[in-house]
Motif scaffolding. Structure first.
Motif, PDB file in Angstrom:
ATOM      1  N   LYS A 353      21.227 -27.500  43.649  1.00  0.00           N
ATOM      2  CA  LYS A 353      21.141 -28.931  43.911  1.00  0.00           C
ATOM      3  C   LYS A 353      20.330 -29.636  42.827  1.00  0.00           C
ATOM      4  N   ASN A 354      20.905 -30.702  42.307  1.00  0.00           N
ATOM      5  CA  ASN A 354      20.245 -31.542  41.292  1.00  0.00           C
ATOM      6  C   ASN A 354      19.792 -30.745  40.065  1.00  0.00           C
ATOM      7  N   GLY A 355      20.580 -29.775  39.692  1.00  0.00           N
ATOM      8  CA  GLY A 355      20.234 -28.983  38.511  1.00  0.00           C
ATOM      9  C   GLY A 355      21.460 -28.680  37.680  1.00  0.00           C
ATOM     10  N   GLU A 356      21.207 -28.201  36.453  1.00  0.00           N
ATOM     11  CA  GLU A 356      22.334 -27.860  35.589  1.00  0.00           C
ATOM     12  C   GLU A 356      22.940 -26.539  36.050  1.00  0.00           C
ATOM     13  N   ASN A 357      24.138 -26.263  35.537  1.00  0.00           N
ATOM     14  CA  ASN A 357      24.853 -25.065  35.963  1.00  0.00           C
ATOM     15  C   ASN A 357      24.066 -23.795  35.648  1.00  0.00           C
ATOM     16  N   VAL A 358      24.006 -22.903  36.646  1.00  0.00           N
ATOM     17  CA  VAL A 358      23.407 -21.588  36.438  1.00  0.00           C
ATOM     18  C   VAL A 358      24.473 -20.621  35.940  1.00  0.00           C
ATOM     19  N   LEU A 359      25.715 -20.816  36.373  1.00  0.00           N
ATOM     20  CA  LEU A 359      26.861 -20.032  35.911  1.00  0.00           C
ATOM     21  C   LEU A 359      27.913 -20.983  35.350  1.00  0.00           C
ATOM     22  N   SER A 378      16.487 -12.069  31.586  1.00  0.00           N
ATOM     23  CA  SER A 378      16.140 -12.707  32.861  1.00  0.00           C
ATOM     24  C   SER A 378      16.561 -14.172  32.834  1.00  0.00           C
ATOM     25  N   GLY A 379      16.973 -14.665  33.999  1.00  0.00           N
ATOM     26  CA  GLY A 379      17.399 -16.053  34.087  1.00  0.00           C
ATOM     27  C   GLY A 379      18.826 -16.274  33.636  1.00  0.00           C
ATOM     28  N   GLY A 380      19.566 -15.186  33.487  1.00  0.00           N
ATOM     29  CA  GLY A 380      20.940 -15.324  33.004  1.00  0.00           C
ATOM     30  C   GLY A 380      21.944 -15.648  34.094  1.00  0.00           C
ATOM     31  N   GLY A 381      21.547 -15.587  35.367  1.00  0.00           N
ATOM     32  CA  GLY A 381      22.456 -15.921  36.457  1.00  0.00           C
ATOM     33  C   GLY A 381      22.969 -14.717  37.215  1.00  0.00           C
ATOM     34  N   LYS A 382      22.374 -13.540  36.995  1.00  0.00           N
ATOM     35  CA  LYS A 382      22.882 -12.317  37.627  1.00  0.00           C
ATOM     36  C   LYS A 382      22.718 -12.365  39.153  1.00  0.00           C
ATOM     37  N   THR A 383      21.525 -12.716  39.625  1.00  0.00           N
ATOM     38  CA  THR A 383      21.288 -12.762  41.077  1.00  0.00           C
ATOM     39  C   THR A 383      22.102 -13.874  41.730  1.00  0.00           C
ATOM     40  N   THR A 384      22.278 -14.987  41.026  1.00  0.00           N
ATOM     41  CA  THR A 384      23.123 -16.073  41.552  1.00  0.00           C
ATOM     42  C   THR A 384      24.560 -15.597  41.711  1.00  0.00           C
ATOM     43  N   LEU A 385      25.026 -14.793  40.776  1.00  0.00           N
ATOM     44  CA  LEU A 385      26.375 -14.233  40.886  1.00  0.00           C
ATOM     45  C   LEU A 385      26.492 -13.377  42.140  1.00  0.00           C
ATOM     46  N   PHE A 386      25.467 -12.576  42.424  1.00  0.00           N
ATOM     47  CA  PHE A 386      25.457 -11.776  43.654  1.00  0.00           C
ATOM     48  C   PHE A 386      25.526 -12.675  44.890  1.00  0.00           C
ATOM     49  N   ILE A 535      23.050  -4.779  39.236  1.00  0.00           N
ATOM     50  CA  ILE A 535      22.201  -5.543  38.332  1.00  0.00           C
ATOM     51  C   ILE A 535      21.119  -4.602  37.821  1.00  0.00           C
ATOM     52  N   ALA A 536      20.952  -4.526  36.522  1.00  0.00           N
ATOM     53  CA  ALA A 536      19.956  -3.606  35.964  1.00  0.00           C
ATOM     54  C   ALA A 536      19.331  -4.199  34.712  1.00  0.00           C
ATOM     55  N   HIS A 537      18.026  -3.990  34.562  1.00  0.00           N
ATOM     56  CA  HIS A 537      17.341  -4.349  33.322  1.00  0.00           C
ATOM     57  C   HIS A 537      17.197  -3.132  32.424  1.00  0.00           C
ATOM     58  N   ARG A 538      17.095  -1.941  33.038  1.00  0.00           N
ATOM     59  CA  ARG A 538      16.992  -0.717  32.244  1.00  0.00           C
ATOM     60  C   ARG A 538      18.399  -0.194  31.964  1.00  0.00           C
ATOM     61  N   LEU A 539      18.787  -0.236  30.717  1.00  0.00           N
ATOM     62  CA  LEU A 539      20.140   0.168  30.343  1.00  0.00           C
ATOM     63  C   LEU A 539      20.399   1.637  30.627  1.00  0.00           C
ATOM     64  N   ALA A 540      19.332   2.446  30.608  1.00  0.00           N
ATOM     65  CA  ALA A 540      19.522   3.884  30.803  1.00  0.00           C
ATOM     66  C   ALA A 540      20.134   4.196  32.157  1.00  0.00           C
ATOM     67  N   THR A 541      19.961   3.300  33.120  1.00  0.00           N
ATOM     68  CA  THR A 541      20.495   3.559  34.465  1.00  0.00           C
ATOM     69  C   THR A 541      21.963   3.193  34.593  1.00  0.00           C
ATOM     70  N   VAL A 542      22.532   2.502  33.600  1.00  0.00           N
ATOM     71  CA  VAL A 542      23.918   2.020  33.748  1.00  0.00           C
ATOM     72  C   VAL A 542      24.798   2.324  32.545  1.00  0.00           C
ATOM     73  N   VAL A 543      24.329   3.129  31.606  1.00  0.00           N
ATOM     74  CA  VAL A 543      25.133   3.365  30.401  1.00  0.00           C
ATOM     75  C   VAL A 543      26.464   4.035  30.707  1.00  0.00           C
ATOM     76  N   GLU A 552      24.254 -14.088  29.441  1.00  0.00           N
ATOM     77  CA  GLU A 552      23.202 -14.893  28.836  1.00  0.00           C
ATOM     78  C   GLU A 552      23.382 -16.343  29.263  1.00  0.00           C
ATOM     79  N   LYS A 553      22.333 -16.928  29.809  1.00  0.00           N
ATOM     80  CA  LYS A 553      22.338 -18.342  30.182  1.00  0.00           C
ATOM     81  C   LYS A 553      23.571 -18.728  30.993  1.00  0.00           C
ATOM     82  N   GLY A 554      23.909 -17.874  31.944  1.00  0.00           N
ATOM     83  CA  GLY A 554      24.986 -18.193  32.854  1.00  0.00           C
ATOM     84  C   GLY A 554      26.385 -17.943  32.328  1.00  0.00           C
TER      85      GLY A 554
END
Length: 621
Positions: A353-359, A378-386, A535-543, A552-554
Motif C-alpha cells: 500500500k502506497n509504495g513502489e512495486n516490490v515485484l 536482501s530486499g529483492g522481493g523473495k519473501t513477497t513472492l512467497f 529461499i536461501a542466502h547461502r548458495l552452498a545449500t542450493v547449488v 534483484e530489486k524485485g
C-alpha cells in the motif's frame, strides 16, 4: 456494508448502531419480557403515591380489609420480583447479544487478509473484541430498561400531577427544560471524551501486547526504560481522558441534584401555600413530592443511559469499520487437489500500500517434483513472492497458474492445503507438542502417524526425552524449545499435511551447524517427491537445485543451474566467489563435490555436502 461505513472522527447515526445490534440476532421475545416486567414494576410504583395520599388525608388502616392488605403486599412483592427478573433477563440478553457480536468479530479477524494486519496493530483488534463490545454490553444489560421505564415513569407521573393540580405541575416545566439545556451539551462532550478514551485504550492495549509478546527482545536490548516511558505515556493519556470524563460526571450529578432540590423547594413552598389556602390537601402535597421523585430519578437514569449511548456509538463506529473490511475470498470454482501440472508465474507485479512495486514482471515455471531456489540480495522481493504464492496478497498484475488454470479459480482453502510452509522462525502456538503437530489438520491424527512424522523429521529423539513427551507444553510461541527443535516440529507438521508444494523460507539460516545438519536431514525427507521452492542466502545449500532464480530489486535477472549462472550471471558469480571461495576454473565449473569441499573449507564446520543437503534427497525422489 458500505451504507454503514463511517469516516473516522465523525459521530455515527443511531440507525447503524441499531443495525449492528440487530445483526447479532437478539432474542426479541426475551427482551420484550424483560422490558415488560420493568414496565409493570414502574406502573406499580406509580400507584404508591396515590395510596400514600389517601393515608395522609385520613384513610385509616382500620378501614382496609385483609384482602386489600394482601393485595398491597402482593403488589409490592410482585414489583420486587418483576424488577429482579427483568434485571436478570436484560443481563442475559445483553450477554447473548455481545457474545454474538464478538463471534462475528472473531470470525472476521480470522478471514481478514494479511494486508489488514500490516496496517492495524494487534492490540487495537483485541480492544475491539473486549473493551468496545463490553461498552455495548453495559448499555444493553444495565441501561436499556431505564429508557422505557424512565419514559413511562416521567409521562405517568406528569399525567397524574396534571390531574391532581395542573397549576403546580406547570411550575415543574419552568425548571425541567432549563436542566435539559445544560445536560444535552454535557452529553455531547461526554461522547467526544469517551470516543477519545476508546481510541487511547486501543492504542495502549496495542503497546502492551506488542511489548509483552517480545519481552525477550526488550530485555536483551536493554529497552526497559524506553518501553516504560512509552507505556507511561499511554497511562497518562488515559488518566487525562479519565479526569475529563470525571469532570463531566462531576457536573452532571450535582446539576441533577440541584434541579431536584430546586424543584423540591419550589413544590414544598408553593404547595404549602396551596395547603394553607385549602386548595390542596396535605396528602396531595405528599403525593406531589413522591411523584416529583419519580420524575427526577428516571431523569438521572435517562441521563446515564444517553451518556452510555454516546460511548456505545463511539465503540460501534470502530466495530462497524472492522466488519466492513474486505475479507479473503475462500470460495472458488473448483478444488485445487485434482489439478496437475507445473506452477507457472506469469508477469507478476506487486507493491504494498502506497509504495513502489516490490515485484516487477516476474515470470518462471516450477515443474512437479523439482527444486527451485530463489537467491539474491536482501530486499529483492523473495519473501513477497512467497506471500503471493500463498495467496496472502493478490497480484496487481500477472497471474499464477497450476497447470493451465489460474490459482485464483481454486478455493483458497484447497490451494493452501497443497502447500507446506517451513519458515526461518517456525512459530509455534502455546500448547503441547501434539497440538502443534496436528494444528490446522481437519482429519484425526493417530499416535502412530504423529510418531512416524516426528521420526522422519528427526524430532522423536528430543520429544521422547522430555518429561511429558508429546504432551509437553512448548510455551508461548514455543519459547521452551530451541530453534532447531522448533524447526523439526515445523517439518513434522508439514509432513503430516503431506503437501504437494513445499516452501522453505531460510529454514536453516538461524541454526548452529549441529542443528542445521539434523534439520537438513529432516528437510531431505520432507522434500522427496514434492515440488519445492527454497529461499536461501547461502548458495552452498542450493547449488544442486534443478533451477536457481536470481532476484534483484524485485526482478529476475538470471535463471538456470548453478553451473549455468556461474557462466552467465556476473553478480551470481560474485556471490559464489565470496561465499564458496571459488578461485579455480575447475571449481567455477561447479561440480557438487568441489562446491561441498569449498563450503566446508570456507565454514570450517565439516557439514554435509551440498548434494546430501539438497540434491541427494531429490535424486532419490
Amino acid at each position: 456494508m458500505s451504507s454503514i461505513t463511517t469516516k473516522r472522527g465523525k459521530g455515527i447515526a443511531i440507525k447503524p448502531f441499531l443495525t449492528l445490534l440487530k445483526d447479532t440476532k437478539p432474542s426479541y421475545g426475551l427482551l420484550a419480557i424483560a422490558i415488560g416486567l420493568s414496565i409493570i414494576s414502574t406502573l406499580v410504583g406509580l400507584i404508591i403515591p396515590m395510596f400514600t395520599k389517601n393515608l395522609v388525608d385520613g384513610f385509616s388502616l382500620a378501614s382496609i380489609s385483609k384482602l386489600q392488605i394482601v393485595g398491597i403486599v402482593g403488589a409490592f412483592i410482585a414489583q420486587t420480583i418483576a424488577a429482579g427478573v427483568s434485571i436478570y433477563l436484560l443481563n442475559y440478553a445483553g450477554q447473548k447479544m455481545v457474545a454474538g457480536l464478538r463471534d462475528r468479530l472473531w470470525r472476521k479477524f480470522l478471514v481478514l487478509p494479511v494486508a489488514y494486519y500490516n496496517e492495524n496493530r494487534t492490540g487495537e483488534s483485541v480492544s475491539r473484541m473486549t473493551n468496545d463490545t463490553g461498552i455495548i454490553k453495559t448499555l444493553i444489560s444495565e441501561h436499556l430498561a431505564s429508557l422505557f421505564t424512565g419514559v413511562i415513569s416521567i409521562v405517568g407521573s406528569i399525567s397524574v400531577l396534571l390531574y391532581l393540580n395542573w397549576k403546580m405541575t406547570l411550575v415543574l416545566f419552568t425548571v425541567l427544560p432549563l436542566s435539559a439545556l445544560i445536560l444535552v451539551p454535557l452529553g455531547r462532550q461526554m461522547y467526544k471524551i469517551s470516543k477519545g478514551m476508546q481510541d487511547e485504550t486501543a492504542s495502549f492495549t496495542a503497546t502492551l501486547s506488542g511489548v509483552l509478546s517480545e519481552i525477550r527482545l526488550v530485555k536483551s536490548s536493554g529497552a526497559e526504560d524506553r518501553e516504560y516511558v512509552a507505556g507511561k505515556t499511554g497511562i497518562m493519556n488515559l488518566l487525562s481522558f479519565g479526569i475529563r470524563e470525571g469532570k463531566i460526571s462531576a457536573m452532571i450529578s450535582p446539576l441533577v441534584s440541584f434541579v431536584f432540590m430546586l424543584l423540591l423547594v419550589v413544590i414544598i413552598g408553593y404547595g404549602g401555600m396551596q395547603v394553607s389556602a385549602g386548595v390542596l390537601t396535605a396528602g396531595e402535597l405528599v403525593a406531589f413530592i413522591l411523584y416529583l421523585i419519580q420524575i427526577i430519578m428516571p431523569l438521572t437514569q435517562l441521563t446515564t443511559f444517553f451518556t452510555q449511548m454516546q460511548k456505545a456509538k463511539g465503540a460501534s463506529e470502530r466495530i462497524i469499520e472492522t466488519l466492513a473490511e474486505a475479507e479473503e475470498i475462500y470460495e472458488g470454482e473448483e478444488e485445487a487437489s485434482g489439478t496437475e501440472g507445473p506452477i507457472t508465474v506469469e508477469d507478476l507485479s506487486f507493491g504494498y500500500k502506497n509504495g513502489e512495486n516490490v515485484l516487477s514482471n516476474v515470470s518462471f515455471r516450477m515443474h512437479p517434483g523439482e527444486v527451485t531456489a530463489i537467491v539474491g540480495p536482501s530486499g529483492g522481493g523473495k519473501t513477497t513472492l512467497f506471500s503471493l504464492l500463498e495467496r496472502f496478497y493478490e497480484p496487481q498484475m500477472g497471474m499464477i497458474r497450476l497447470g493451465e488454470k489460474p490459482v485464483a479459480a481454486f478455493s483458497l482453502r484447497s490451494w493452501r492445503n497443497l502447500i507446506g510452509y517451513v519458515s526461518q522462525e517456525s512459530p509455534l502456538l502455546a500448547g503441547t507438542i501434539a497440538e502443534n503437530l496436528s494444528y490446522g489438520l481437519e482429519r484425526e491424527i493417530s499416535s502412530d502417524e504423529m510418531r512416524s512424522a516426528a521420526a522422519m523429521a528427526y524430532a522423536d529423539g528430543f520429544i521422547n526425552e522430555l518429561p511429558d513427551g508429546y504432551n509437553t507444553d512448548v510455551g508461548e510461541r514455543g519459547v521452551k524449545l530451541s530453534g532447531g527443535q522448533r524447526q523439526r516440529i515445523a517439518i513434522a507438521r508439514a509432513l503430516l499435511r503431506n503437501p504437494r508444494i513445499l516452501m522453505l523460507d531460510e529454514a536453516t539460516s538461524s541454526l548452529d551447524s549441529q542443528s542445521e545438519a539434523v534439520v537438513q536431514k529432516a528437510l531431505s525427507n520432507l522434500m522427496v517427491g514434492r515440488t519445492t521452492i527454497v529461499i536461501a542466502h547461502r548458495l552452498a545449500t542450493v547449488v544442486n537445485a534443478d533451477q536457481i532464480i536470481f532476484m534483484e530489486k524485485g526482478q529476475i535477472t538470471g535463471t538456470g543451474t548453478h553451473a549455468e549462472l556461474l557462466q552467465t550471471h556476473e553478480l551470481y558469480k560474485e556471490f559464489a566467489t565470496q561465499q564458496l571461495q571459488l578461485n579455480t576454473p575447475e571449481i567455477l565449473a561447479g561440480s557438487e563435490e568441489e562446491v561441498a569441499v569449498a563450503d566446508d573449507k570456507n565454514t570450517g564446520s565439516g557439514r554435509r555436502s551440498a548434494h546430501s543437503r539438497i540434491g541427494g534427497s531429490l535424486s532419490e525422489g
